[in-house]
Write a protein that holds these residues in place. Structure first.
Motif, mmCIF file in Angstrom:
data_model
loop_
_atom_site.group_PDB
_atom_site.id
_atom_site.type_symbol
_atom_site.label_atom_id
_atom_site.label_comp_id
_atom_site.label_asym_id
_atom_site.label_seq_id
_atom_site.Cartn_x
_atom_site.Cartn_y
_atom_site.Cartn_z
ATOM 1 N N GLY A 161 0.831 -1.051 0.020
ATOM 2 C CA GLY A 161 -0.021 0.020 0.010
ATOM 3 C C GLY A 161 0.725 1.222 -0.075
ATOM 4 O O GLY A 161 0.610 2.212 -0.796
ATOM 5 N N VAL A 162 1.725 1.330 1.051
ATOM 6 C CA VAL A 162 2.661 2.556 0.882
ATOM 7 C C VAL A 162 3.525 2.583 -0.372
ATOM 8 O O VAL A 162 3.680 3.735 -0.679
ATOM 9 C CB VAL A 162 3.491 2.479 2.423
ATOM 10 C CG1 VAL A 162 4.451 3.785 2.349
ATOM 11 C CG2 VAL A 162 2.537 2.109 3.448
ATOM 12 N N VAL A 163 3.972 1.715 -0.713
ATOM 13 C CA VAL A 163 4.984 1.737 -1.993
ATOM 14 C C VAL A 163 4.195 2.262 -3.068
ATOM 15 O O VAL A 163 4.834 3.049 -3.760
ATOM 16 C CB VAL A 163 5.645 0.320 -2.264
ATOM 17 C CG1 VAL A 163 6.434 0.442 -3.378
ATOM 18 C CG2 VAL A 163 6.831 0.013 -0.895
ATOM 19 N N ASP A 214 -7.270 -4.928 3.292
ATOM 20 C CA ASP A 214 -6.262 -4.267 3.657
ATOM 21 C C ASP A 214 -5.607 -3.486 2.341
ATOM 22 O O ASP A 214 -4.908 -2.123 2.709
ATOM 23 C CB ASP A 214 -4.838 -5.168 4.353
ATOM 24 C CG ASP A 214 -4.598 -6.396 3.644
ATOM 25 O OD1 ASP A 214 -5.459 -6.554 2.761
ATOM 26 O OD2 ASP A 214 -3.676 -6.847 4.056
ATOM 27 N N LEU A 215 -5.559 -4.023 1.198
ATOM 28 C CA LEU A 215 -4.912 -3.394 0.148
ATOM 29 C C LEU A 215 -5.861 -1.941 -0.216
ATOM 30 O O LEU A 215 -5.079 -1.015 -0.402
ATOM 31 C CB LEU A 215 -5.061 -4.195 -1.180
ATOM 32 C CG LEU A 215 -3.883 -3.972 -2.120
ATOM 33 C CD1 LEU A 215 -2.548 -3.997 -1.553
ATOM 34 C CD2 LEU A 215 -4.133 -5.158 -3.219
ATOM 35 N N VAL A 216 -7.103 -1.864 0.074
ATOM 36 C CA VAL A 216 -8.110 -0.890 -0.308
ATOM 37 C C VAL A 216 -7.657 0.006 0.658
ATOM 38 O O VAL A 216 -7.594 1.223 0.299
ATOM 39 C CB VAL A 216 -9.256 -1.247 -0.591
ATOM 40 C CG1 VAL A 216 -10.344 -0.048 -0.801
ATOM 41 C CG2 VAL A 216 -9.644 -2.269 -1.716
ATOM 42 N N MET A 217 -7.702 -0.376 1.992
ATOM 43 C CA MET A 217 -7.519 0.467 2.957
ATOM 44 C C MET A 217 -6.182 1.388 2.914
ATOM 45 O O MET A 217 -6.293 2.603 2.890
ATOM 46 C CB MET A 217 -7.714 0.079 4.410
ATOM 47 C CG MET A 217 -9.144 -0.457 4.854
ATOM 48 S SD MET A 217 -10.112 0.912 4.658
ATOM 49 C CE MET A 217 -9.821 1.553 6.216
ATOM 50 N N THR A 218 -5.333 0.731 2.698
ATOM 51 C CA THR A 218 -3.998 1.583 2.662
ATOM 52 C C THR A 218 -3.772 2.110 1.231
ATOM 53 O O THR A 218 -2.924 3.415 1.206
ATOM 54 C CB THR A 218 -2.743 0.571 2.666
ATOM 55 O OG1 THR A 218 -2.790 -0.607 1.710
ATOM 56 C CG2 THR A 218 -2.447 0.036 4.059
ATOM 57 N N LEU A 219 -4.433 1.772 0.334
ATOM 58 C CA LEU A 219 -4.268 2.584 -1.083
ATOM 59 C C LEU A 219 -5.091 3.822 -1.096
ATOM 60 O O LEU A 219 -4.826 4.855 -1.424
ATOM 61 C CB LEU A 219 -4.609 1.628 -2.249
ATOM 62 C CG LEU A 219 -3.259 0.763 -2.619
ATOM 63 C CD1 LEU A 219 -3.796 -0.231 -3.774
ATOM 64 C CD2 LEU A 219 -2.152 1.671 -3.132
ATOM 65 N N VAL A 225 4.353 1.156 9.974
ATOM 66 C CA VAL A 225 4.060 2.316 8.993
ATOM 67 C C VAL A 225 3.207 3.391 9.737
ATOM 68 O O VAL A 225 3.147 4.609 9.423
ATOM 69 C CB VAL A 225 3.278 1.541 7.980
ATOM 70 C CG1 VAL A 225 2.600 2.556 7.054
ATOM 71 C CG2 VAL A 225 4.174 0.649 7.050
ATOM 72 N N GLY A 226 2.283 2.913 10.460
ATOM 73 C CA GLY A 226 1.356 3.791 11.212
ATOM 74 C C GLY A 226 2.000 4.601 12.366
ATOM 75 O O GLY A 226 1.629 5.812 12.230
#
Lengths: 497, 319, 276
Positions: free
Chosen positions: B143-145, B253-258, C234-235
């Motif tokens: 997600g972050v990357v 988790d992917l949708v949430m972080t993106l 990260v958080g």
């Protein structure tokens, strides 16, 4: 639903609303078994033999050092059997963690309530907290003037006290002074009107290198956007999302439309950082710190956060601009009284010790320490003047003194309101979500969207009031009307009487 | 392995038991069978069936999240849900996600598997490993990357703008028209590797002799694929699609972080909707969230059945 | 001959290009882990850092409790995989080879729950684990991840055991071996390809698991797995991208190494499994 209760949604969704508990108390007692744990009541914290660990969760990253290196260490020095173990979580994660922890009886002894976004009253009603008034004497502390029924005191019991001042908003524009000078602007000079503001951003955008943009307006966090909309609308004369004179929900009123047009104009000017749409405020701060944009509107904790994460950006030069108004006729930002920041959990093993640790935060000495961290200003605001803090931080606090007033809160006057709030379901899309939709291009007709929200929210408030009445609460729509409210004035404790 | 593959398939149950045993008698004779099943029955009962039943029960409760218990309100949650535009929005997004992401992942993986299965392809092991890398990367990092590299000033947009493919940066995650598709892209990227391995395994079950025979008959690449590979792979297609569909329903988790489901709910899939109602609301609504989960489960099941019936009908029509 | 050779290189180049794009995020990650924070977005496409900042790694190592996260993850992952293999193999064996009262019901339940995503059931599962007194323990997480679900593994075993000839088992029975002995001595070893496939698939699932380990270890951060620990990192340090990248590289390295070593066996046993 913050709209109906507080003048504006607050930062970090912290303790937005609060409510009295005339009706809630029986339930509270049922849930907590009286709310007291007998073996601890009345004992001096130092009496307890053997090591005691106080678990502590909060979301105040800039305060890490103050807590862990100072407050807790000093307490341990005085009571060497007490150790405080702290975890710092992201506000959103904290809310989720607290809910799950409560269900599985893993709550820490002390926690903040960021991310729970709901009303403290609902949490108190459901027996989340242990009253601290039994253990520590807040009535004789400097906090005594800041405690409100329905916010800190429920049915005569004090559950919490404010650590931070309520007098703030999160729409101060923070300026990269070096870039302002590059564009031959005086970084200390706030553009007073919206037109001047737009012109200044354009100048900054044009007279700096191409890789530098005028303004960062992160659009991922809808609470952030809702805060901008409301603050600008208030500068255009709106009392807030609720009009206290009539009790009506006012998000579709003229000032809100003007505020939306101002935000759209900034976007149309082409001065926004192109990544704005996919960033949250914390990401935006890092990008601002990296020198990608000259301006970024955020709250008073901005410099404190930078000091922890990106301190070179502070050394480079930073200034604060007062929130602009549509004309020289400035409006006022209305906020709720400062809410409580920390609570002792009902699941705490040593509530008395936990309350005693909290009590250390009520002193003027602590407020002075807090001021130096440049997070949200301390409740004892005088300490900022004396503290050794960045001039821009001081300047911003003085802007707050000019622009921010305390507004009325329905549940302070009538505890029954809290019962209705607990029945209320969120209305979507919320004003912040509408701003996001408008700025990212999926909604054009913002007038209709805001009107639709106002209608739906009014209906939902009615429904919640009826539902609460059915359960025996005394509450009506008149509870949102404050006839003696004066624009531009603080609504004080005395005003409720 | 060789022993088993060549063995005749037997489906009949144990030795010819005396007929007309009573149920009780049969259960007593087969005690050891139940012993074998014990761990599964207990574990499955406690950790899968009970929670499922519990969430059905929650769906009929008015349960504000801060309370310890809820009160029974019958079908009221479902009535509200039926009228909730945002639920249907998330349902539509989930369907779009399924309809685009799964075929993309399955199809792309098959294509790569066929290429990687050819003996003449150089560095097969290396490529396989590289394509598999994202699978072992945790969602938070992905997600972050991707938020950073898909950013308007990020490397992807720089490359696109420099190569003059686009005039101005593409707002992958921040525009309501693009966000869902960007999430789909990242999801396919993350999970393609495992589907690729399924396909490679499936391809290895096709005996080489068949290809040789096809070659001798003068079949080209396409014909070989169309008449030899494809028919033999069909049964695997069903299984692999099914497994990938289960994965596509767990994109939380992917949708949430993106994107967090945004902007303006444009990438909010049902799981995120449920999460938002259960944990993110001012007063969390656990009963309502459970009702959304139950309704979504029923709707997906209905769709799956309709699809299965459709396939069966189509097969009948072909036959 | 030249035609096939050139096509061979064409395919090779195509794949190489694709893989370069594919692993770009990883290259970005490695390069980011050696840059300073402002450099990460300041330098655009340039992957080479001005001067490698190794300090990111020491910061990441000390802030994230890697050694304990790694140990937790390995323990939990192996425990889960062992649990799933054991119960799926046992159940698959009797489901595949025997008829018994309740078989249809059992299979029906498997099919109905096949699509059940874990997010829906997290609250009841947490309450259950709490009642069992297993929250904040490795065992609690292992049971939560492995005791339910995974119908696919059971069905895979059932499909395999169905194909094994009767004779083997019968002769063993004649020699007086009980069902458990037959299963462990003869049947389970035969099912090695299935076991290896289930092992690897469960390994990946448990390794990537996020929500459940997060909830189950809330008040004991020292029990966190890598996925949870990374996300917490990260958080809590959400603008320390360089530190995050370094932490990510550290957490990825061991799994990648394991996969590089094992991947050939993985594909082959999976192929063996589906061949049945």
């Amino acid at each position: 639903m913050s709209t109906s209760t507080t003048p504006r949604p607050s930062r970090r969704q912290l303790l937005r609303t609060a409510g009295g508990l005339a009706i809630g108390l029986p339930l509270l007692n049922a849930c907590t078994g009286g709310g007291q744990s007998a073996q601890n009541a009345g004992a001096d914290p130092t009496d307890a033999s053997g090591p005691i660990t106080v678990n502590w969760w909060d979301h105040f990253r800039p305060l890490t050092e103050l807590f862990e290196k100072k407050l807790f260490v000093e307490y341990h020095g005085k009571h060497d059997n007490v150790t405080v173990k702290r975890r710092q979580l992201d506000p959103a994660d904290l809310g989720q963690a607290l809910q799950l922890a409560r269900r599985s009886k893993q709550l820490p002894d002390v926690h903040s309530t960021a991310g729970l976004s709901g009303s403290v009253a609902a949490l108190v009603t459901n027996g989340w907290f242990h009253p601290i008034g039994d253990f520590v004497d807040l009535g004789n502390s400097p906090m005594k003037d800041y405690l409100y029924d329905g916010i800190h005191r429920f049915d005569g019991k004090v559950y919490t006290f404010p650590v931070f001042s309520g007098r703030w908003h999160d729409s101060t524009t923070w300026v990269n002074s070096a870039l302002a000078k590059q564009a031959s602007l005086d970084p200390e000079q706030s553009p007073a009107t919206w037109d001047e503001y737009r012109a200044t951003v354009r100048t900054l955008d044009q007279k700096t290198p191409d890789s530098v943009h005028g303004l960062l307006l992160p659009m991922k966090d809808t609470d952030y956007l809702g805060g901008k909309l409301t603050a600008f609308a208030q500068m255009a004369g709106a009392p807030g999302q609720t009009d206290w004179k009539t009790g009506e929900i006012a998000v579709a009123s003229e000032p809100f439309i003007q505020a939306m047009e101002f935000l759209l104009a900034l976007k149309a000017d082409g001065v926004l950082h192109p990544a704005s749409s996919s960033l949250g405020p914390r990401d935006a701060r890092a990008r601002w710190a990296a020198g990608e944009a000259a301006l970024f509107p955020w709250g008073p904790w901005f410099i404190g956060g930078l000091m922890v994460e990106e301190s070179p950006a502070v050394k480079r030069g930073i200034s604060a601009w007062q929130i602009p108004a549509p004309s020289t006729q400035r409006g006022t930002v209305y906020v709720a009284p400062a809410p409580g920041s920390f609570f002792v959990s009902d699941q705490a093993k040593n509530p008395k010790v936990a309350a005693d640790v909290l009590f250390q935060m009520t002193t003027a000495d602590f407020a002075a320490q807090l001021a130096t961290r440049m997070d949200q200003p301390p409740i004892l605001l005088d300490s900022v003047d004396k503290a050794d803090v960045h001039p821009a931080y001081k300047k911003n606090v003085s802007f707050f003194q000019q622009d921010v007033r305390i507004g009325p809160v329905p549940e302070v006057r009538n505890g029954g309101v809290a019962k209705a709030l607990a029945e209320m379901r969120d209305v979507h899309p919320s004003p912040g979500e509408i701003v996001q939709a408008v700025l990212t291009g999926s909604t054009k007709d913002y007038k209709a969207a805001l009107q639709q929200y106002a209608d739906k929210a009014t209906k939902e408030r009615k429904r919640a009031i009826d539902a609460a009445k059915k359960k025996g609460a005394e509450v009506s729509e008149d509870d949102w009307v404050f006839g003696n409210w004066q624009p531009g004035q603080d609504y004080t404790q005395a005003s409720y009487k | 392995m060789t022993v088993t593959t060549e063995a005749p398939v037997r489906q009949k149950a144990p030795a010819p038991a005396p007929k007309r045993r009573t149920v009780w008698r049969r259960m007593r004779d087969d005690w050891w069978i139940y012993l074998f099943l014990l761990p599964t029955v207990v574990g499955y009962g406690l950790y899968t069936v009970y929670p499922l039943v519990a969430s059905w029960w929650y769906a009929f409760l008015d349960w504000p999240g801060f309370a310890d218990v809820g009160t029974f309100i019958g079908f009221a949650n479902f009535e509200l849900l039926w009228a909730d535009d945002l639920f249907w929005n998330s349902f539509r997004n989930s369907l779009v996600f399924l309809a685009i992401a799964v075929p993309l992942r399955v199809g792309l993986a098959l294509l790569l598997a066929i290429v990687l299965n050819r003996r003449s392809t150089p560095f097969r092991g290396l490529f396989r490993t590289l394509l598999f890398l994202p699978v072992v990367t945790t969602g938070a990092i992905v997600g972050v990357v991707f938020t950073l590299i898909l950013d308007a000033g990020g490397p992807v947009n720089l490359a696109l703008v420099k190569s003059a493919l686009v005039d101005s940066p593409v707002d992958f995650l921040g525009s309501s028209g693009m966000s869902l598709y960007s999430v789909i892209g990242v999801w396919v990227w993350k999970w393609l590797g495992i589907t690729l391995i399924y396909w490679l395994a499936a391809l290895q079950t096709i005996p080489n002799e068949l290809y040789e025979a096809a070659r001798i008959d003068g079949a080209g690449n396409w014909k070989e694929f169309r008449y030899v590979t494809l028919p033999l792979l069909l049964p695997f297609l069903v299984v692999i699609t099914l497994i990938d569909m289960v994965g596509a329903l767990n994109v939380f988790d992917l949708v949430m972080t993106l994107t967090g489901g945004g902007p303006a709910f444009s990438s909010e899939v049902v799981e995120v909707y449920i999460y938002r109602t259960a944990f993110g609301a001012t007063v969390p609504q656990l009963g309502y969230a459970s009702a959304a989960a139950v309704l979504f489960g029923l709707l997906t099941m209905a769709l799956a059945i309709a699809q299965a019936l459709g396939i069966r009908a189509a097969r009948r029509a072909m036959a | 001959m030249t035609a096939t050779r050139s096509s061979r290189w064409l395919i090779g180049t195509g794949l190489a290009l694709l893989c370069a794009v594919w692993i770009y995020p990883f290259l970005w990650l490695v390069s980011g882990s050696l840059k300073t924070n402002p450099e990460i977005f300041g330098k655009g496409l340039n992957l080479l850092p001005e001067a490698p900042v190794w300090e990111n790694y020491s910061r990441a190592w000390s802030e994230v409790g890697f050694s304990s996260y790694m140990l937790n993850t390995v323990l939990i992952t192996l425990g889960t995989v062992a649990l799933v293999i054991m119960r799926s193999a046992l159940a698959g064996y009797v489901l595949g080879r025997y008829d018994f009262v309740g078989k249809k019901v059992l299979i029906g339940v498997f099919l109905v729950t096949f699509f059940l995503p874990e997010g829906y059931t997290i609250i009841p599962v947490t309450q259950l684990t709490d009642q069992l007194g297993l929250l904040n323990s490795h065992l609690g997480v292992v049971l939560g991840l492995g005791a339910g679900g995974h119908a696919a593994a059971t069905l895979l075993y059932a499909g395999f055991f169905r194909t094994i000839p009767k004779d083997l088992e019968e002769s063993a029975r004649m020699d007086g071996a009980g069902p458990l002995t037959v299963f462990f001595r003869i049947m389970l070893p035969l099912a090695k390809p299935i076991t290896v496939s289930v092992f690897i698939l469960q390994f990946l699932a448990a390794w990537n698991a996020y929500l459940l380990p997060l909830v189950f270890t809330l008040s004991h951060p020292e029990l966190r797995t890598l996925a949870v620990g990374m996300s917490a990192f990260v958080g809590e340090n959400d603008t320390d991208w360089a530190g995050m990248a370094a932490a990510a590289v550290l957490s990825l390295a061991p799994v990648v190494a394991v996969f590089v070593v094992l991947q050939r066996q993985f594909v082959e046993s999976l192929a063996g499994a589906v061949k049945q």
